[in-house]
Design a protein around this motif. Structure first.
Motif, short mmCIF file in Angstrom:
data_model
loop_
_atom_site.label_atom_id
_atom_site.label_comp_id
_atom_site.label_asym_id
_atom_site.label_seq_id
_atom_site.Cartn_x
_atom_site.Cartn_y
_atom_site.Cartn_z
N THR A 17 0.92 -1.17 0.04
CA THR A 17 0.02 0.08 -0.03
C THR A 17 0.96 1.21 0.03
O THR A 17 0.54 2.19 -0.70
CB THR A 17 -1.11 -0.08 1.26
N VAL A 18 1.90 1.39 0.62
CA VAL A 18 2.98 2.49 0.73
C VAL A 18 3.44 2.70 -0.86
O VAL A 18 3.47 3.83 -0.99
CB VAL A 18 4.08 2.05 1.76
N SER A 19 3.63 1.56 -1.18
CA SER A 19 4.23 1.59 -2.63
C SER A 19 3.16 2.26 -3.68
O SER A 19 3.69 3.03 -4.37
CB SER A 19 4.99 0.13 -3.08
N ARG A 20 2.24 1.63 -3.56
CA ARG A 20 1.31 2.25 -4.34
C ARG A 20 1.02 3.99 -4.25
O ARG A 20 0.76 4.35 -5.14
CB ARG A 20 -0.46 1.78 -4.15
N VAL A 21 0.97 4.20 -2.71
CA VAL A 21 0.78 5.59 -2.60
C VAL A 21 1.92 6.33 -3.46
O VAL A 21 1.97 7.65 -3.98
CB VAL A 21 0.71 6.09 -1.12
#
Length: 337
Positions: A17-21
């Motif tokens: 999720t951090v990567s997608r953000v």
């Protein structure tokens, strides 16, 4: 060192999720996005954009090559380029080509090596053939600014240089001037050649003989305009109006003419080009050509972003100038009474 995993734990989300953000990909709720950014701020996390660009073959950035960083003209260009790029969610990486075609090519390659998603090249000296070769071999989308490419109209954003210069000289002729001198820019550049062609075209259409002794080559600098005006005066040629192909050279010419005892504009009318911020505050205030460089760089960046997104692009209509009429021109010897 704070890692992406630390951010994920602090925000109570997955590392994915951090990567997608960070990458702006996938569907992430706004509340989750805010939690990730809050965790990054609280932990002092700074993403390693170089590592991400190597992994994803993209740096989420646009590259811009300008001829040099001198003067308000490029200041206007850089300010709008930064605003437009940031509004798109990308970063702007700027370098200069040192006013040589070799350095301009090297600057483009540098930005390609930095994984820029697309590059805008403002060029003064590169030939059509060199630019076409660069377009064909560049591994990222490339938009050329300030140069017309007949074989790649959708890849260039340019200004009608000859037409603008033509309009200036036609205006001076309409004001009663026939003996019109000209200070060119660096004559090896397409821009200077086009503006000189516009000067010649206007004279020809009004059956005024072209006099080479009334033309002096400048270098776009204030000091160059001063030297060119002194050269014209030393040649003993008469002229009631002077068209300088940029405002800086016109400012230098004003000093040379004043030192020679010329009254401005009573003895010599003046017309510049570029509409620098100081033009309206000179004595006399300078008539000049407004060149829409902010609109041009915005169009170039928009075109580059479309190419990054693999959209079909169409040629951009050439930009035109606007005469800014001020106090530096008055009726000449042939004005109708």
């Amino acid at each position: 060192m704070i890692t992406m995993l630390d951010v994920a734990k602090h925000a109570r989300v997955s590392k994915a999720t951090v990567s997608r953000v960070l990458n702006g990909t996938g569907q992430v709720r706004q509340s989750t996005r805010e939690a990730v950014f809050r965790a990054m701020s609280e932990l002092g996390y700074r993403p390693n954009f170089l590592a991400r660009s190597l992994a994803h073959r993209s740096s989420n950035s646009l590259g811009l090559v300008v001829s040099n960083f001198d003067g308000p003209y490029f200041g206007r260009l850089l300010r709008r380029a930064a605003e437009r790029t940031e509004a798109s969610g990308k970063h702007l990486i700027v370098t200069d080509g040192h006013d040589t075609p070799e350095d301009e090519q090297q600057a483009v390659q540098l930005l390609i090596d930095r994984r820029c998603d697309a590059i805008v090249l403002y060029t003064r000296y590169m030939s059509d053939a060199a630019l076409m070769t660069l377009l064909e071999h560049a591994t990222v989308p490339l938009i050329v600014l300030n140069h017309q490419l007949p074989m790649a109209r959708e890849r260039c954003v340019y200004f009608e240089q000859q037409q603008a210069a033509y309009q200036v000289v036609v205006y001076l002729i309409a004001q009663g001037h026939r003996d019109i001198a000209c200070i060119t820019g660096p004559i090896g550049t397409p821009t200077a050649q086009a503006r000189l062609a516009g000067y010649q075209q206007a004279l020809d259409e009004h059956r005024i003989p072209y006099a080479p002794q009334r033309v002096a080559n400048g270098d776009s600098l204030v000091s160059g305009g001063y030297r060119a005006a002194r050269e014209l005066l030393a040649n003993g040629v008469t002229f009631s109006a002077l068209f300088a192909c940029n405002d800086d050279m016109c400012i230098g010419a004003m000093k040379a003419l004043t030192e020679a005892g010329k009254r401005l504009p009573q003895d010599v009318s003046l017309f510049g080009f570029d509409d620098e911020p100081s033009a309206a505050y000179l004595t006399p205030s300078l008539s000049t050509v407004y060149l829409p460089i902010e609109e041009m760089i915005s169009a170039a960046i928009t075109q580059a972003l479309k190419l990054v997104e693999e959209q079909v692009v169409s040629p951009i209509k050439p930009f035109t100038g606007e005469l800014k009429l001020r106090d530096s021109v008055m009726p000449g010897p042939y004005a109708r009474r």
